[in-house]
Scaffold this motif. Sequence first.
Motif, PDB file in Angstrom:
ATOM      1  N   ILE A 197       0.835  -1.213   0.000  1.00  0.00           N
ATOM      2  CA  ILE A 197       0.000   0.000   0.000  1.00  0.00           C
ATOM      3  C   ILE A 197       0.866   1.258   0.000  1.00  0.00           C
ATOM      4  CG2 ILE A 197      -1.738   1.321   1.326  1.00  0.00           C
ATOM      5  CD1 ILE A 197      -2.763  -1.446   2.272  1.00  0.00           C
ATOM      6  N   GLU A 198       1.888   1.246   0.854  1.00  0.00           N
ATOM      7  CA  GLU A 198       2.785   2.418   0.920  1.00  0.00           C
ATOM      8  C   GLU A 198       3.415   2.670  -0.453  1.00  0.00           C
ATOM      9  OE1 GLU A 198       4.330   1.778   5.552  1.00  0.00           O
ATOM     10  OE2 GLU A 198       5.342   0.785   3.887  1.00  0.00           O
ATOM     11  N   TYR A 199       3.848   1.580  -1.071  1.00  0.00           N
ATOM     12  CA  TYR A 199       4.513   1.712  -2.380  1.00  0.00           C
ATOM     13  C   TYR A 199       3.552   2.283  -3.422  1.00  0.00           C
ATOM     14  CZ  TYR A 199       6.487   0.395  -6.889  1.00  0.00           C
ATOM     15  OH  TYR A 199       6.950   0.422  -8.192  1.00  0.00           O
ATOM     16  N   GLU A 200       2.348   1.752  -3.458  1.00  0.00           N
ATOM     17  CA  GLU A 200       1.405   2.200  -4.495  1.00  0.00           C
ATOM     18  C   GLU A 200       0.990   3.663  -4.304  1.00  0.00           C
ATOM     19  OE1 GLU A 200      -0.081  -2.188  -5.850  1.00  0.00           O
ATOM     20  OE2 GLU A 200      -1.564  -0.873  -4.900  1.00  0.00           O
ATOM     21  N   ASN A 201       0.874   4.082  -3.047  1.00  0.00           N
ATOM     22  CA  ASN A 201       0.584   5.503  -2.778  1.00  0.00           C
ATOM     23  C   ASN A 201       1.726   6.382  -3.284  1.00  0.00           C
ATOM     24  OD1 ASN A 201      -1.833   4.989  -1.598  1.00  0.00           O
ATOM     25  ND2 ASN A 201      -1.038   4.970   0.510  1.00  0.00           N
ATOM     26  N   PHE A 202       2.939   5.922  -3.020  1.00  0.00           N
ATOM     27  CA  PHE A 202       4.136   6.662  -3.427  1.00  0.00           C
ATOM     28  C   PHE A 202       4.196   6.771  -4.958  1.00  0.00           C
ATOM     29  CE2 PHE A 202       8.810   6.348  -4.438  1.00  0.00           C
ATOM     30  CZ  PHE A 202       9.181   7.604  -3.977  1.00  0.00           C
ATOM     31  N   GLN A 203       3.968   5.648  -5.607  1.00  0.00           N
ATOM     32  CA  GLN A 203       4.025   5.631  -7.084  1.00  0.00           C
ATOM     33  C   GLN A 203       2.960   6.539  -7.668  1.00  0.00           C
ATOM     34  OE1 GLN A 203       1.663   3.679  -9.178  1.00  0.00           O
ATOM     35  NE2 GLN A 203       2.775   3.972 -11.117  1.00  0.00           N
ATOM     36  N   SER A 204       1.777   6.523  -7.070  1.00  0.00           N
ATOM     37  CA  SER A 204       0.679   7.334  -7.576  1.00  0.00           C
ATOM     38  C   SER A 204       0.990   8.841  -7.431  1.00  0.00           C
ATOM     39  CB  SER A 204      -0.587   6.900  -6.833  1.00  0.00           C
ATOM     40  OG  SER A 204      -1.463   7.932  -6.721  1.00  0.00           O
ATOM     41  N   GLU A 205       1.585   9.242  -6.300  1.00  0.00           N
ATOM     42  CA  GLU A 205       1.953  10.659  -6.110  1.00  0.00           C
ATOM     43  C   GLU A 205       3.027  11.080  -7.114  1.00  0.00           C
ATOM     44  OE1 GLU A 205       0.801  13.203  -4.215  1.00  0.00           O
ATOM     45  OE2 GLU A 205      -0.805  11.828  -3.720  1.00  0.00           O
ATOM     46  N   LEU A 206       3.970  10.177  -7.351  1.00  0.00           N
ATOM     47  CA  LEU A 206       5.061  10.501  -8.286  1.00  0.00           C
ATOM     48  C   LEU A 206       4.522  10.758  -9.692  1.00  0.00           C
ATOM     49  CD1 LEU A 206       8.127   8.142  -7.647  1.00  0.00           C
ATOM     50  CD2 LEU A 206       8.091  10.629  -7.669  1.00  0.00           C
ATOM     51  N   MET A 207       3.490   9.978 -10.057  1.00  0.00           N
ATOM     52  CA  MET A 207       2.952  10.093 -11.421  1.00  0.00           C
ATOM     53  C   MET A 207       2.407  11.491 -11.694  1.00  0.00           C
ATOM     54  SD  MET A 207       1.433   6.693 -12.864  1.00  0.00           S
ATOM     55  CE  MET A 207      -0.135   6.750 -12.117  1.00  0.00           C
ATOM     56  N   SER A 208       1.844  12.112 -10.652  1.00  0.00           N
ATOM     57  CA  SER A 208       1.227  13.416 -10.903  1.00  0.00           C
ATOM     58  C   SER A 208       2.067  14.581 -10.364  1.00  0.00           C
ATOM     59  CB  SER A 208      -0.166  13.443 -10.273  1.00  0.00           C
ATOM     60  OG  SER A 208      -0.033  13.136  -8.903  1.00  0.00           O
ATOM     61  N   ALA A 209       3.310  14.286  -9.984  1.00  0.00           N
ATOM     62  CA  ALA A 209       4.147  15.339  -9.387  1.00  0.00           C
ATOM     63  C   ALA A 209       4.571  16.374 -10.411  1.00  0.00           C
ATOM     64  CB  ALA A 209       5.385  14.694  -8.770  1.00  0.00           C
ATOM     65  N   LYS A 210       4.832  17.590  -9.913  1.00  0.00           N
ATOM     66  CA  LYS A 210       5.211  18.688 -10.826  1.00  0.00           C
ATOM     67  C   LYS A 210       6.722  18.683 -11.067  1.00  0.00           C
ATOM     68  CE  LYS A 210       1.562  21.866  -9.436  1.00  0.00           C
ATOM     69  NZ  LYS A 210       1.260  21.680  -8.010  1.00  0.00           N
ATOM     70  N   THR A 211       7.091  18.812 -12.343  1.00  0.00           N
ATOM     71  CA  THR A 211       8.512  18.780 -12.698  1.00  0.00           C
ATOM     72  C   THR A 211       8.984  20.131 -13.241  1.00  0.00           C
ATOM     73  OG1 THR A 211       7.995  18.052 -14.919  1.00  0.00           O
ATOM     74  CG2 THR A 211       8.471  16.329 -13.331  1.00  0.00           C
ATOM     75  N   VAL A 212      10.308  20.294 -13.256  1.00  0.00           N
ATOM     76  CA  VAL A 212      10.933  21.470 -13.870  1.00  0.00           C
ATOM     77  C   VAL A 212      11.073  21.163 -15.357  1.00  0.00           C
ATOM     78  CG1 VAL A 212      12.976  22.954 -13.843  1.00  0.00           C
ATOM     79  CG2 VAL A 212      12.393  21.613 -11.812  1.00  0.00           C
ATOM     80  N   GLU A 213      10.812  22.122 -16.214  1.00  0.00           N
ATOM     81  CA  GLU A 213      11.032  21.969 -17.657  1.00  0.00           C
ATOM     82  C   GLU A 213      10.471  20.656 -18.186  1.00  0.00           C
ATOM     83  OE1 GLU A 213      15.262  24.263 -18.287  1.00  0.00           O
ATOM     84  OE2 GLU A 213      15.265  22.110 -17.904  1.00  0.00           O
ATOM     85  N   LYS A 214       9.360  20.245 -17.617  1.00  0.00           N
ATOM     86  CA  LYS A 214       8.797  18.953 -17.988  1.00  0.00           C
ATOM     87  C   LYS A 214       8.630  18.826 -19.501  1.00  0.00           C
ATOM     88  CE  LYS A 214       4.480  16.529 -17.226  1.00  0.00           C
ATOM     89  NZ  LYS A 214       3.190  16.702 -16.592  1.00  0.00           N
ATOM     90  N   ALA A 215       8.031  19.856 -20.081  1.00  0.00           N
ATOM     91  CA  ALA A 215       7.754  19.775 -21.507  1.00  0.00           C
ATOM     92  C   ALA A 215       9.032  19.583 -22.307  1.00  0.00           C
ATOM     93  CB  ALA A 215       7.050  21.029 -21.956  1.00  0.00           C
ATOM     94  N   GLU A 216      10.103  20.309 -21.896  1.00  0.00           N
ATOM     95  CA  GLU A 216      11.345  20.265 -22.665  1.00  0.00           C
ATOM     96  C   GLU A 216      11.952  18.865 -22.743  1.00  0.00           C
ATOM     97  OE1 GLU A 216      15.587  22.555 -22.868  1.00  0.00           O
ATOM     98  OE2 GLU A 216      14.138  23.155 -21.350  1.00  0.00           O
ATOM     99  N   PHE A 217      12.196  18.235 -21.568  1.00  0.00           N
ATOM    100  CA  PHE A 217      12.892  16.953 -21.681  1.00  0.00           C
ATOM    101  C   PHE A 217      11.988  15.781 -22.021  1.00  0.00           C
ATOM    102  CE2 PHE A 217      12.211  14.280 -18.014  1.00  0.00           C
ATOM    103  CZ  PHE A 217      11.866  15.151 -16.997  1.00  0.00           C
TER     104      PHE A 217
END
Length: 439
Positions: A197-217
């Motif tokens: 459960i801990e892992y899946e929560n972590f993975q789910s948050e990572l999927m929607s996390a905000k990145t720097v220059e996301k569009a560029e790379f």
Amino acid sequence: MDKKATVIGAGLAGCEAAWTLAKFGYKVTLAEMKPKKRSPAHSSDMFSELVCSNSFKSDKITTASGLLKEEMRIMGSLLLEVAETCRVSAGGALAVDRNLFSERVTERILSNKNISVICKEVTSIDTKRPSIIAAGPLTEGEFARALSEKTGGFLSFYDAASPVLTAESIDFDRVFFADRYDYSGKGDYLNCYFNKIEYENFQSELMSAKTVEKAEFEKDKKLYEGCVPIEMLAKRGVDTMRYGPLRPVGLVDPKTGKRPWAAVQLRKEDLNGNLYNMVGFQTNLLFGEQKRIFRMIPGLENAEFARYGVMHRNSFLHSPKVLNKNLSIVKNDNIFVAGQLTGVEGYMASAMTGMVAARNLILSDSEKTVFIPSNKTMSGALIDYITTENDSFQPMGANMGLIQPENCEFKNKEQKRLFISKTAVKKMTEYVNDYRKLI
Ligand SMILES: Cc1cc2nc3c(=O)[nH]c(=O)nc-3n(C[C@H](O)[C@H](O)[C@H](O)COP(=O)(O)OP(=O)(O)OC[C@H]3O[C@@H](n4cnc5c(N)ncnc54)[C@H](O)[C@@H]3O)c2cc1C
């Protein structure tokens, strides 16, 4: 009359190149832009700065990185000699206290009578004087343009660095020390383990996390596979991280006696163990997002970040077209290139090319033949790879697949690797002895 050469850049490749030239009696001018100017990844004013991980990877001779290091020791590597003096424990890997390492390399270079260091940003290339360009993967501005002009073009891709945490902020009651497949209850790596459960929560948050220059790379496909950021791995599928950097294989949770669902490994950054690097956690997340999401990892709820993860452009030449086998530029064979700019990948591979370029500069000066290590060595195989025609050329790190053993049948992979390693060590020793006879 004294033989003279210039080396541009006092990074890993530049220091090895200057050291090798000086060892063979050259008067070397080593030009380094620090402290006047620093690349976005460099933060200290010392030479041979390790910009991300503090590990030079495995020291086992039957692994590609272990073999490469052994070959460099045979060639007389300054960096590996210094690394031994500031080693931090890291299982079977050679990891160092990064500040001590750079400090000691800098001392050795500055106290070498054959090396004069000048602090300046080089902006042009003097084709009359034998030189080695080792300005690194973040080469930019006027100098990048000059190099591009002299060689006929640059390529680039993205590379990433993992966050570093303070040890005092880790909850040691919630993590355990162990190296993979070592069940002694000891070990150098600190393992933060997840249940499902801990892992899946972590993975789910990572999927929607905000990145720097996301569009560029993300639009740019030129991302080196070994450096894919953790948030991109999370997006590839729920289990991708569990089969990658968060794999739990070879680990047993001492409290339950069972294999955890997933585990994040932390590796010591300094001799005193005050800092820990998050292994395989290259990331392009916004700093606030790194803090929020990485604190979801069990044991890291109060983690303090000594350094956040970052991503950078990483430039390299299209070496198969622009470099000769001896690492000189096709259009200007007085000028050699070394380090990550040549399209090798990693600290040690970069440093190795500095040593080989220097040896070849010495030969070219006296009009003797090109002389590189056999392609049965890891060093020779890497140089062969980067200088062999290849339209879809991409950076390459040390790996066993580069060496083809001669007509041999092997019982298993380990036997094959042992054979490759023994042959490579023999060939490198021959190379070093034969080179001495040539000069
Ligand atoms: C962000 C990032 C993270 C990385 N992480 C790792 C990792 O964890 N493990 C790994 O094995 N490899 C890593 N690499 C890849 C690579 O191994 C290192 O970049 C390595 O330092 C390359 O060695 P180098 O000698 O080619 O360049 P560098 O070590 O970068 O040295 C280049 C030197 O040249 C100087 N310089 C640049 N331009 C000029 C100029 N015009 N005039 C004078 N001096 C100049 C710079 O200041 C620098 O000191 C990473 C690369 C990047 C960019």
